[in-house]
Design a protein around this motif. Structure first.
Motif, PDB file in Angstrom:
ATOM      1  N   LEU A   8       0.822  -1.205   0.000  1.00 23.26           N
ATOM      2  CA  LEU A   8       0.000   0.000   0.000  1.00 23.26           C
ATOM      3  C   LEU A   8       0.856   1.254   0.000  1.00 23.26           C
ATOM      4  CD1 LEU A   8      -2.734  -1.145   2.541  1.00 23.26           C
ATOM      5  CD2 LEU A   8      -3.061  -0.703   0.105  1.00 23.26           C
ATOM      6  N   ILE A   9       1.969   1.239   0.737  1.00 24.54           N
ATOM      7  CA  ILE A   9       2.873   2.388   0.745  1.00 24.54           C
ATOM      8  C   ILE A   9       3.468   2.603  -0.638  1.00 24.54           C
ATOM      9  CG2 ILE A   9       5.081   3.234   1.650  1.00 24.54           C
ATOM     10  CD1 ILE A   9       4.354   1.765   4.279  1.00 24.54           C
ATOM     11  N   LEU A  10       3.885   1.513  -1.278  1.00 18.85           N
ATOM     12  CA  LEU A  10       4.444   1.618  -2.620  1.00 18.85           C
ATOM     13  C   LEU A  10       3.419   2.128  -3.617  1.00 18.85           C
ATOM     14  CD1 LEU A  10       6.501  -1.687  -2.591  1.00 18.85           C
ATOM     15  CD2 LEU A  10       7.452   0.607  -2.882  1.00 18.85           C
ATOM     16  N   ILE A  11       2.149   1.703  -3.449  1.00 20.25           N
ATOM     17  CA  ILE A  11       1.097   2.188  -4.331  1.00 20.25           C
ATOM     18  C   ILE A  11       0.935   3.687  -4.191  1.00 20.25           C
ATOM     19  CG2 ILE A  11      -1.405   2.155  -4.708  1.00 20.25           C
ATOM     20  CD1 ILE A  11      -1.339  -0.817  -4.065  1.00 20.25           C
ATOM     21  N   GLY A  12       0.939   4.167  -2.933  1.00 17.69           N
ATOM     22  CA  GLY A  12       0.803   5.598  -2.721  1.00 17.69           C
ATOM     23  C   GLY A  12       1.939   6.363  -3.362  1.00 17.69           C
ATOM     24  N   ALA A  13       3.150   5.843  -3.260  1.00 21.91           N
ATOM     25  CA  ALA A  13       4.293   6.527  -3.860  1.00 21.91           C
ATOM     26  C   ALA A  13       4.206   6.523  -5.371  1.00 21.91           C
ATOM     27  CB  ALA A  13       5.586   5.843  -3.416  1.00 21.91           C
ATOM     28  N   GLU A  23       3.468   0.267 -12.387  1.00 21.62           N
ATOM     29  CA  GLU A  23       4.275  -0.003 -11.208  1.00 21.62           C
ATOM     30  C   GLU A  23       3.436  -0.654 -10.118  1.00 21.62           C
ATOM     31  OE1 GLU A  23       6.386   3.398  -9.802  1.00 21.62           O
ATOM     32  OE2 GLU A  23       6.845   4.061 -11.820  1.00 21.62           O
ATOM     33  N   GLN A  24       2.200  -0.165  -9.952  1.00 22.92           N
ATOM     34  CA  GLN A  24       1.341  -0.702  -8.913  1.00 22.92           C
ATOM     35  C   GLN A  24       1.081  -2.178  -9.149  1.00 22.92           C
ATOM     36  OE1 GLN A  24      -2.397   1.197  -8.576  1.00 22.92           O
ATOM     37  NE2 GLN A  24      -3.232  -0.342  -7.210  1.00 22.92           N
ATOM     38  N   ALA A  25       0.755  -2.539 -10.394  1.00 21.78           N
ATOM     39  CA  ALA A  25       0.473  -3.933 -10.699  1.00 21.78           C
ATOM     40  C   ALA A  25       1.687  -4.802 -10.386  1.00 21.78           C
ATOM     41  CB  ALA A  25       0.065  -4.082 -12.157  1.00 21.78           C
ATOM     42  N   GLU A  26       2.889  -4.276 -10.680  1.00 24.00           N
ATOM     43  CA  GLU A  26       4.103  -5.041 -10.403  1.00 24.00           C
ATOM     44  C   GLU A  26       4.313  -5.222  -8.908  1.00 24.00           C
ATOM     45  OE1 GLU A  26       6.572  -3.495 -14.333  1.00 24.00           O
ATOM     46  OE2 GLU A  26       7.388  -3.225 -12.324  1.00 24.00           O
ATOM     47  N   GLU A  27       4.004  -4.183  -8.130  1.00 24.03           N
ATOM     48  CA  GLU A  27       4.240  -4.270  -6.697  1.00 24.03           C
ATOM     49  C   GLU A  27       3.254  -5.212  -6.015  1.00 24.03           C
ATOM     50  OE1 GLU A  27       6.775  -3.307  -5.365  1.00 24.03           O
ATOM     51  OE2 GLU A  27       7.595  -1.827  -6.712  1.00 24.03           O
ATOM     52  N   ILE A  28       2.008  -5.260  -6.492  1.00 25.69           N
ATOM     53  CA  ILE A  28       1.043  -6.188  -5.904  1.00 25.69           C
ATOM     54  C   ILE A  28       1.435  -7.612  -6.243  1.00 25.69           C
ATOM     55  CG2 ILE A  28      -1.356  -6.959  -5.895  1.00 25.69           C
ATOM     56  CD1 ILE A  28      -2.152  -4.101  -6.602  1.00 25.69           C
ATOM     57  N   GLY A  29       1.727  -7.862  -7.499  1.00 30.98           N
ATOM     58  CA  GLY A  29       2.061  -9.203  -7.960  1.00 30.98           C
ATOM     59  C   GLY A  29       2.244  -9.189  -9.467  1.00 30.98           C
ATOM     60  N   HIS A 122      -1.792 -12.522  -4.654  1.00 32.08           N
ATOM     61  CA  HIS A 122      -1.257 -11.222  -5.056  1.00 32.08           C
ATOM     62  C   HIS A 122      -1.218 -11.090  -6.575  1.00 32.08           C
ATOM     63  CE1 HIS A 122       0.906 -11.155  -0.903  1.00 32.08           C
ATOM     64  NE2 HIS A 122      -0.379 -10.969  -0.813  1.00 32.08           N
ATOM     65  N   ASP A 123      -0.975 -12.195  -7.268  1.00 36.40           N
ATOM     66  CA  ASP A 123      -0.971 -12.140  -8.727  1.00 36.40           C
ATOM     67  C   ASP A 123      -2.387 -11.902  -9.267  1.00 36.40           C
ATOM     68  OD1 ASP A 123       1.744 -12.565  -8.658  1.00 36.40           O
ATOM     69  OD2 ASP A 123       1.640 -14.682  -9.221  1.00 36.40           O
ATOM     70  N   VAL A 124      -3.375 -12.567  -8.668  1.00 31.08           N
ATOM     71  CA  VAL A 124      -4.765 -12.343  -9.074  1.00 31.08           C
ATOM     72  C   VAL A 124      -5.181 -10.904  -8.792  1.00 31.08           C
ATOM     73  CG1 VAL A 124      -7.173 -12.897  -8.513  1.00 31.08           C
ATOM     74  CG2 VAL A 124      -5.532 -14.730  -8.918  1.00 31.08           C
ATOM     75  N   LEU A 125      -4.768 -10.374  -7.634  1.00 29.11           N
ATOM     76  CA  LEU A 125      -5.115  -8.999  -7.293  1.00 29.11           C
ATOM     77  C   LEU A 125      -4.453  -8.001  -8.236  1.00 29.11           C
ATOM     78  CD1 LEU A 125      -4.974  -9.306  -3.415  1.00 29.11           C
ATOM     79  CD2 LEU A 125      -7.004  -8.915  -4.821  1.00 29.11           C
ATOM     80  N   ALA A 126      -3.240  -8.314  -8.689  1.00 30.41           N
ATOM     81  CA  ALA A 126      -2.589  -7.462  -9.684  1.00 30.41           C
ATOM     82  C   ALA A 126      -3.347  -7.510 -11.004  1.00 30.41           C
ATOM     83  CB  ALA A 126      -1.146  -7.916  -9.891  1.00 30.41           C
ATOM     84  N   TYR A 127      -3.813  -8.700 -11.367  1.00 30.54           N
ATOM     85  CA  TYR A 127      -4.599  -8.852 -12.601  1.00 30.54           C
ATOM     86  C   TYR A 127      -5.911  -8.075 -12.510  1.00 30.54           C
ATOM     87  CZ  TYR A 127      -7.591 -11.165 -16.048  1.00 30.54           C
ATOM     88  OH  TYR A 127      -8.468 -11.420 -17.077  1.00 30.54           O
ATOM     89  N   LEU A 128      -6.638  -8.222 -11.403  1.00 36.68           N
ATOM     90  CA  LEU A 128      -7.917  -7.538 -11.248  1.00 36.68           C
ATOM     91  C   LEU A 128      -7.739  -6.029 -11.198  1.00 36.68           C
ATOM     92  CD1 LEU A 128      -9.764  -9.821  -8.671  1.00 36.68           C
ATOM     93  CD2 LEU A 128     -10.249  -9.570 -11.108  1.00 36.68           C
ATOM     94  N   ARG A 129      -6.566  -5.595 -10.709  1.00 42.70           N
ATOM     95  CA  ARG A 129      -6.323  -4.149 -10.597  1.00 42.70           C
ATOM     96  C   ARG A 129      -6.403  -3.457 -11.951  1.00 42.70           C
ATOM     97  NH1 ARG A 129      -6.798   0.002 -10.171  1.00 42.70           N
ATOM     98  NH2 ARG A 129      -6.023   1.637  -8.792  1.00 42.70           N
ATOM     99  N   GLN A 130      -6.126  -4.203 -13.021  1.00 38.92           N
ATOM    100  CA  GLN A 130      -6.165  -3.620 -14.371  1.00 38.92           C
ATOM    101  C   GLN A 130      -7.586  -3.283 -14.809  1.00 38.92           C
ATOM    102  OE1 GLN A 130      -2.938  -5.759 -17.019  1.00 38.92           O
ATOM    103  NE2 GLN A 130      -3.961  -7.267 -15.734  1.00 38.92           N
ATOM    104  N   PHE A 131      -8.573  -3.878 -14.149  1.00 35.31           N
ATOM    105  CA  PHE A 131      -9.968  -3.685 -14.537  1.00 35.31           C
ATOM    106  C   PHE A 131     -10.701  -2.747 -13.595  1.00 35.31           C
ATOM    107  CE2 PHE A 131      -8.542  -7.830 -15.930  1.00 35.31           C
ATOM    108  CZ  PHE A 131      -8.895  -7.822 -17.273  1.00 35.31           C
ATOM    109  N   SER A 132      -9.954  -2.008 -12.799  1.00 33.98           N
ATOM    110  CA  SER A 132     -10.570  -1.134 -11.822  1.00 33.98           C
ATOM    111  C   SER A 132     -10.254   0.317 -12.116  1.00 33.98           C
ATOM    112  CB  SER A 132     -10.066  -1.493 -10.418  1.00 33.98           C
ATOM    113  OG  SER A 132     -10.738  -0.715  -9.456  1.00 33.98           O
TER     114      SER A 132
END
Length: 237
Positions: A8-13, A23-29, A122-132
């Motif tokens: 979450l900290i990395l996402i904020g940055a 970058e966010q997708a990479e940091e989640i998974g 974390h990989d699934v959450l990174a994938y879903l993040r692309q659709f949000s």
């Protein structure tokens, strides 16, 4: 928990940089690997352009969404209570729900046993993040097409089932599947979309789905009887 908070900290940055979404997708998974793991979810949940509610609600815009908030989907009382109590689908709670849905939300009708491997989650959450689109400025991604288990002729899918006849036929189904939608050791079929029900039954009938009892049960049913059961369970309260 430490890993999630660090993420979450990395996402904020990442908001400060031009390529923060990537970058966010990479940091989640790993979103690419997450697309493969997501196939375990895709039988119930659609995602991407033109995604609709099926056995589960669509997952577009899941980040920042409140539980039980997708219009037109019939949710469990458990998820409705969680929403009333202030639960929000942020990274931490999505991770916990994917690990064990019933541990986070008691009474959920989601019969998935969970992803126990943190990397899978974390990989699934990174994938879903692309659709949000939540948080802001992330466009919806292209549709993710999932092939049907059985390609049925249009005339079978077009059969209009008789719910009253379906109710007459349903007593045998309800020796295992609970009428109230609970899933004590067995998936709920209450409020299934009719097309999903029909496809699943024909998959058992053709022995594509590997459950001998369901193969036997489906093998006894005509196309019209399957359609009638689908119509009955779709409208079951």
């Amino acid at each position: 928990m430490k890993r999630i908070l660090g993420t979450l900290i990395l996402i904020g940055a990442a908001y400060a940089s031009p390529g923060w979404a990537e970058e966010q997708a990479e940091e989640i998974g790993d979103a690419t690997r997450g697309a493969q793991v997501y196939k375990k979810c895709s039988g119930c949940h659609q995602v991407g352009a033109n995604a609709v509610n099926r056995t589960g609600p669509h997952l577009n815009g899941i980040y920042g969404r409140k539980p039980a908030s997708v219009e037109g989907f019939f949710y469990s009382k458990g998820l409705e209570r969680a929403a009333a109590d202030g639960l929000e689908w942020d990274l931490e709670h999505l991770d916990a729900y994917l690990e064990n849905p019933k541990a986070l939300v008691s009474g959920t009708r989601m019969s998935f046993r969970g992803l126990k491997d943190p990397q899978d989650r974390h990989d699934v959450l990174a994938y879903l993040r692309q659709f949000s689109a939540n948080p802001q400025d992330i466009p919806e991604s292209a549709p993710t097409m999932v092939a049907r288990e059985v390609e049925l002729p249009p005339e079978i899918l077009a059969i209009v089932g008789d719910p009253a006849y379906g109710e007459y036929l349903s007593s045998e189904c309800q020796t295992c599947h609970q009428k109230d939608g609970s899933d004590k050791g067995i998936p709920s079929i209450t409020r299934w979309p009719e097309e999903d029900f029909v496809i699943a039954m024909h998959a058992y009938k053709r022995k594509i789905r590997p459950h001998p009892v369901m193969q036997m049960m489906a093998g006894r049913l005509s196309d019209e009887e399957i359609a009638a059961l689908a119509a009955y369970f779709k409208e079951l309260e």
